[in-house]
Design an enzyme around this catalytic site. Structure first.
Site, mmCIF file in Angstrom:
data_model
loop_
_atom_site.group_PDB
_atom_site.id
_atom_site.type_symbol
_atom_site.label_atom_id
_atom_site.label_comp_id
_atom_site.label_asym_id
_atom_site.label_seq_id
_atom_site.Cartn_x
_atom_site.Cartn_y
_atom_site.Cartn_z
ATOM 1 N N HIS A 1 -5.184 8.953 5.201
ATOM 2 C CA HIS A 1 -6.100 8.617 4.106
ATOM 3 C C HIS A 1 -7.354 7.914 4.603
ATOM 4 O O HIS A 1 -7.316 7.118 5.544
ATOM 5 C CB HIS A 1 -5.394 7.813 3.010
ATOM 6 C CG HIS A 1 -4.842 6.486 3.445
ATOM 7 N ND1 HIS A 1 -5.567 5.325 3.362
ATOM 8 C CD2 HIS A 1 -3.634 6.139 3.952
ATOM 9 C CE1 HIS A 1 -4.822 4.317 3.788
ATOM 10 N NE2 HIS A 1 -3.641 4.786 4.167
ATOM 11 N N GLU B 1 -5.142 6.546 -1.394
ATOM 12 C CA GLU B 1 -3.727 6.299 -1.103
ATOM 13 C C GLU B 1 -3.361 4.865 -1.468
ATOM 14 O O GLU B 1 -2.271 4.601 -1.968
ATOM 15 C CB GLU B 1 -3.445 6.559 0.382
ATOM 16 C CG GLU B 1 -1.962 6.614 0.746
ATOM 17 C CD GLU B 1 -1.331 5.252 1.010
ATOM 18 O OE1 GLU B 1 -0.104 5.173 1.008
ATOM 19 O OE2 GLU B 1 -2.059 4.259 1.201
ATOM 20 N N GLU B 2 -4.285 3.947 -1.227
ATOM 21 C CA GLU B 2 -4.011 2.534 -1.502
ATOM 22 C C GLU B 2 -4.007 2.245 -3.005
ATOM 23 O O GLU B 2 -3.679 1.138 -3.415
ATOM 24 C CB GLU B 2 -5.040 1.642 -0.795
ATOM 25 C CG GLU B 2 -5.102 1.831 0.721
ATOM 26 C CD GLU B 2 -3.854 1.346 1.453
ATOM 27 O OE1 GLU B 2 -2.884 0.929 0.791
ATOM 28 O OE2 GLU B 2 -3.833 1.419 2.701
ATOM 29 N N HIS C 1 -3.369 -4.741 5.425
ATOM 30 C CA HIS C 1 -3.567 -5.336 4.105
ATOM 31 C C HIS C 1 -3.840 -6.837 4.164
ATOM 32 O O HIS C 1 -3.684 -7.517 3.163
ATOM 33 C CB HIS C 1 -2.374 -5.072 3.181
ATOM 34 C CG HIS C 1 -2.178 -3.625 2.861
ATOM 35 N ND1 HIS C 1 -1.677 -3.181 1.667
ATOM 36 C CD2 HIS C 1 -2.429 -2.503 3.575
ATOM 37 C CE1 HIS C 1 -1.617 -1.853 1.671
ATOM 38 N NE2 HIS C 1 -2.064 -1.427 2.818
ATOM 39 N N ASP D 1 -4.831 0.776 9.414
ATOM 40 C CA ASP D 1 -4.360 1.486 8.207
ATOM 41 C C ASP D 1 -5.540 2.028 7.428
ATOM 42 O O ASP D 1 -6.171 1.289 6.698
ATOM 43 C CB ASP D 1 -3.540 0.486 7.380
ATOM 44 C CG ASP D 1 -2.993 1.073 6.100
ATOM 45 O OD1 ASP D 1 -3.064 2.296 5.919
ATOM 46 O OD2 ASP D 1 -2.519 0.299 5.263
ATOM 47 N N ASP E 1 -9.340 5.992 2.622
ATOM 48 C CA ASP E 1 -9.621 4.715 1.961
ATOM 49 C C ASP E 1 -8.886 3.566 2.632
ATOM 50 O O ASP E 1 -7.920 3.767 3.381
ATOM 51 C CB ASP E 1 -9.238 4.779 0.470
ATOM 52 C CG ASP E 1 -7.756 5.051 0.243
ATOM 53 O OD1 ASP E 1 -7.212 5.967 0.898
ATOM 54 O OD2 ASP E 1 -7.128 4.337 -0.570
#
Ligand SMILES: *[C@@H]1O[C@H](CO)[C@@H](O)[C@H](O)[C@H]1NC(C)=O
Ligand SMILES: *[C@@H]1O[C@H](CO)[C@@H](O)[C@H](O)[C@H]1NC(C)=O
Ligand SMILES: *[C@@H]1O[C@H](CO)[C@@H](O)[C@H](O)[C@H]1NC(C)=O
Length: 603
Positions: A184, A253-254, A572, A219, A186
């Site tokens: 992804h 995705e997030e 995150h 990520d 994003d």
């Protein structure tokens, strides 16, 4: 990855109970680290430096494991290292290229500049075309186009819902099902309150000589840029695939993938059909040291998901003349009842997490012997299964990964201090065990609240059905209502189908395992197939874009070859970073995987 959940587990539980505290001879720290890594399949707390590991000790322990009388040779079988054969020259040439400083600088540049293009997604963006905040992804696409000219010149690009990307690299044999690689674009937003905690600004892509810093560096820009960099380099070397390779990059995705992966899934199915892909590899876990062994944990399952809205309504009135229990008081009793009755977690034989435990028993030298014996014996002894379960469940995070969980996350009720609340509600978040289902989860909630519905004389409706809780009770109560429903109008998500890892149907998993070993060994100059890294099935507690891709193939694996711990892959949260050494290794892994799948006998 949507692993906020996982991260919370890792940090919020504080010092985890030592599952092996009955064995004082065992160092406590590795035990703690190991279980967290195992359970999350994205273990984020380990700080052991894998590069400093002793390979001789690996080999020796591998040997001694097999001479251990409690070992069963068929437990956690290991695929051999898989070095491309037909594509051997390509593998050798690319491997040599990746060894050079020139390539390393190029890799730094590719990832650093990708981090510099902010691509945050938020939960409440409106549809593409109406909400201008999505438009930032144009800049990211422009970057990809400029950074990967061979990819754009050779692969066929389809935009889906404007910002979703599908690249098709046509193979010479169109009969073969394609390899699908997902990721992804994003990233999770940067919490404004933490901005000063970043050592380097989150979108700086700063390279300090060992690490590339910034949001998305791990990520999942390390994933998609790793894939693009691999293909760009393969194309520069003149490689032409036999089997088609398809790339699918979502952009939210997030934020649950409703604008991205959900629309990509439709197009991907249209392109090659349901069950039209040989295997799908998405972002996911990596490798880490666990109980004295380096273990890679490709995730073969994901837990399910359900948000339950619980609402109590009772007549209003003046607070000076209250009933013994208001809507809020009644709801509160229900919430207390829920927390007093957690779902029963059970370590089930043949569950994915049981396989992870078996791999520890078979391959991790520092696992306490009593636990190792119990895990081995648990295959046929219920008593041993319970003993293993007890030891492993001492770690709450492990237990949470096994069972269905409940978390009361939102509560509302009342408007004014002199008015009785006519309504009160709460939302309970469930992560559904790989061994359970949405139906079972709902049924448990419904049953648990029946006695309270009866006690307070409430008409009980759950998920659209009227619930009878008392045989003698035929007329709906007039006192109030209890209503359970799917929160936010969302139906929930079943646990993902489990990817085969053993038997005739396990070829894709076996190829992935062998590719992990080839990349890991080549990166460190390890010769011979000594199982320097063990591959173990893992489970994700969070969900990835793959939740939309179940129809495309039964062989879904979530794995990104990220080195946990010392790579600073702090997803995150602040100071996310990716070590350049690991990033180059990720490129080796994609190379091994693509070449091995290309020449494989997969359909
Ligand atoms: C493993 O055991 C065999 C047989 O006992 C021995 O010959 C071999 O050297 C051992 N390998 C390692 C790496 O210790
Ligand atoms: C590998 O590299 C050598 C030397 O640069 C070159 O001659 C050969 O064609 C390359 N082979 C492949 C398969 O790329
Ligand atoms: C309970 O539900 C019924 C049917 O929807 C409704 O008529 C009644 O007013 C509700 N009672 C309360 C106290 O909200």
């Amino acid at each position: 990855m949507t692993a906020k959940e996982t991260w919370k587990i890792s940090t919020a539980t504080g010092p985890l109970p030592d599952p092996v505290s009955t064995r004082p001879s065992v160092s406590r720290r590795p035990a703690r680290i190991a279980l967290i890594a195992l359970l999350a399949a994205v273990g984020l707390l380990a700080n052991y430096n894998v590069r400093h590991y002793s390979w001789e000790r690996h080999a020796a322990s591998h040997n001694s494991t097999h001479s251990n009388p409690h070992t069963f040779a068929n437990v956690c079988p290991q695929a051999p290292e898989l070095i491309p054969q037909r594509n051997f020259d390509t593998w050798e040439n690319l491997s040599a290229t990746y060894d050079t400083d020139a390539f390393k600088s190029k890799a730094v540049d590719w990832l650093s500049k990708a981090v510099q293009v902010p691509t945050e997604s938020y939960d409440y963006y409106g549809p593409v075309g109406t909400d201008p905040r999505w438009e930032k992804f144009h800049a990211f696409h422009a970057y990809l186009q400029q950074a990967f000219p061979f990819v754009h010149a050779t692969l066929e690009l389809t935009n889906v819902n404007t910002y979703g990307l599908i690249f098709v690299w046509k193979g010479s044999d169109e009969e073969l099902k394609p390899l699908l690689l997902a990721g992804h674009q994003d990233v999770v937003p940067v919490e404004p309150a933490t901005i000063n905690d970043w050592l380097h600004p989150p979108f700086s892509g700063h390279f300090d000589g060992t690490h590339i810093w910034g949001r998305g560096s791990c990520d999942d820009k390390s994933g998609i840029i790793g894939i693009m960099a691999t293909i760009e380099t393969m194309l520069a070397g003149g490689f032409e695939p036999t089997r088609t390779v398809v790339l699918a990059f979502g952009f939210d995705e997030e934020s649950r993938g409703t604008h991205g992966a959900k629309t990509l899934a439709v197009k991907l199915e249209e392109m090659f059909g349901a069950n039209g892909y040989a295997m799908l590899v998405d972002e996911g876990s990596g490798y880490d040291e666990q109980y004295g062994r380096v273990i890679a944990t490709p995730s073969i399952a994901e837990k399910g998901y359900l948000d339950v809205h619980i609402e109590v309504t009772t007549p209003g009135g003046h607070s000076s003349l209250p009933p013994p229990h208001t809507s809020i008081g009644i709801l509160a009793q229900m919430l207390v009842k829920l927390e007093a009755n957690p779902f029963k977690a059970q370590l089930a034989r043949n569950s994915p997490i049981y396989k992870s435990a078996q791999c520890l028993a078979a391959h991790a030298p520092d696992l306490p012997e009593h636990l190792r014996k119990d895990i081995f014996a648990s295959a046929y002894s219920d008593e041993a299964l319970h003993a293993a379960e007890n030891a492993l469940f001492a770690n709450l995070a492990f237990k949470n990964l096994v069972g269905t969980t409940q978390a009361i996350d939102i509560v509302q009720g009342g408007v004014k201090v002199n008015a009785l609340p006519e309504q009160a509600w709460a939302v309970v978040n469930h992560r559904i065990s790989t061994e359970s289902s949405i139906t079972q989860t709902k049924a448990r909630d419904i049953d648990l609240l029946k006695p309270l519905a009866s006690k307070f004389n409430l008409a009980y409706t759950a998920f659209g059905e009227s619930i009878r809780y008392d045989d003698h009770f035929t007329v709906p109560s007039t006192y109030g209502n209890l209503t359970l429903s799917e929160a936010f109008g969302k139906v929930g998500l079943e646990p993902a189908p489990v990817t085969p890892t053993e038997g005739d149907d396990a070829a894709p998993y076996t190829i992935l395992s062998g590719s992990i070993k080839a990349a890991f060994n080549r990166h460190r100059g390890i010769e011979g197939d000594v199982d320097a890294v063990v591959v173990s099935p893992g489970v994700l507690s969070g969900n990835t874009d793959t939740t939309y891709y179940w129809k495309l193939t039964p062989h879904i694996i979530r794995y990104g070859h990220v080195m946990k711990g010392s790579s600073f892959c702090r997803i995150h949260t602040v100071n996310e970073a990716m070590s350049i050494d690991n990033f180059v290794e990720i490129i080796r892994y994609h190379t091994a995987l693509m070449l091995n799948v290309d020449e494989s006998a997969l359909p």
